[in-house]
Design a protein around this motif. Sequence first.
Motif: not given
Length: 444
Positions: A48-56, A83-88
Amino acid sequence: MSNKKYYIKTFGCQMNVYDSNRIAGILQNLGYTEASNAKSADLIIFNTCHIREKAAEKVFSDLGRIYLLKQERAEQGLDTIIGVVGCVVQAEDEQIAKRAPFVDFATGPLTYHRLPEILAKIARKKGQSIIDTEFPAEAKFDFLPENKSQGGCSFLAIQEGCDNFCTYCVVPYTRGVEYSRPVDEVIKEARRLVKSGSCELNLLGQNVNSYHGEDGNGKERNLAYLLRQLAEIDGLERIRYTTSYPADVDDDLISCHHDIKKLMPYLHLPVQSGSDKILKAMNRRHTSGDYLKIIEKLKKANPDLRMSSDFIVGFPGEEDKDFQATLNIVKEVGYIQAFSFKYSRRAGTPAALMPNQVEEKIKKERLNILQDMLFSYQLNFNKECVGKIMPVLFESKGRHKGQLIGRTPYMQNLHAELSNDCLNKIINVQVTEATTNSLSGKAV
Ligand code: SAH
Ligand code: SF4
Ligand code: F3S
């Protein structure tokens, strides 16, 4: 463990693409094979990606859909691990537990090397979820199985994390402090990737030009040193590196763009804004003038060099004249590609608390104006390429039979009629047509 299948869905940046590839390597070592879709997978991982609200937010809505799939599979008597991995995960571990309690495990971007241990734990205690968001003392790279090439071009992570703390950005919080992999380790991985079929390497890092890995004698070396070492590798024909931070571009690195012929004439150097007032509020350590000076030097080193950038519009306090300054820098540099975003307020970052937040309507208007301008420069450059002969690295099959898609030295997508044995090879192509997003050509 045999016969089990995995499915990985990747959101976000190239670093996540690299990480997903390494996660696939871990799972293959455990006996898993890749599933063609989520439905047929026993293990589904979201990177996952947390960079912008939409991405999260997209992560949470897609997770809801995966839960339905898990229930459908359960009706057929099939178990599914999610499973969830990454920035979120790093930023919102509690939210995941709350909003997606059906997730079996969640692990941050720096701890996924512990996946074998996590999966074993899940096998032992069914129904309990595991969350691991530590910033570990060990470097994950030391614990990963050897990775395979990703085709003609492979990503190679050389640096991770960021100490820059731009006031809008979550990356320093999700990826932690800067870490550079040792020189010898990078060279070894590069040799292995080239030997297994890659003729292009794209060196990755959140702040790649701050690279300061140790050599065999414990001496810290910079990116320029690493590039010169890599350029010696036989069979490696193209080198790129991304993403660079303007204030960390030094003269040594600039000279590489003159000396190293394998270094592609394309550089992603995000400026974010053309306004010095906004750059200061963003905590970028460069002014627009500094940035233009760097580009001037780079172009002197290699006159063929072309630039791309990231832009944020509607940062708190951005007035019309600040936005005009951004348009001016676009005109000045004439980027051949760019990514542009509306400022997104991220909890925990300083800019989220700044006064003078810009209205959504204005952000939208500014983004439209900026993108129109960026696209026109992109189209112009693509059109300039018509008639030219370029070496193109073909990486995938096209939509039509007998067609391959590749990338030019300038990262443009190009399709051409070619047989499959040209895959993962560099072929000289004459460009015949150009649109904003792609080129067509004929092998010469
Ligand atoms: N390390 C890289 C990339 C970071 S993220 C760099 O420093 O350039 C990629 C891009 O996302 C950034 O360059 C920036 O343009 C954009 N971005 C980051 N945070 C953002 C936010 N809060 N709102 C909008 N865009 C953002
Ligand atoms: Fe984020 Fe700035 Fe670091 Fe890039 S340099 S990752 S934008 S904090
Ligand atoms: Fe997104 Fe994390 Fe990359 S927030 S942009 S996946 S570093």
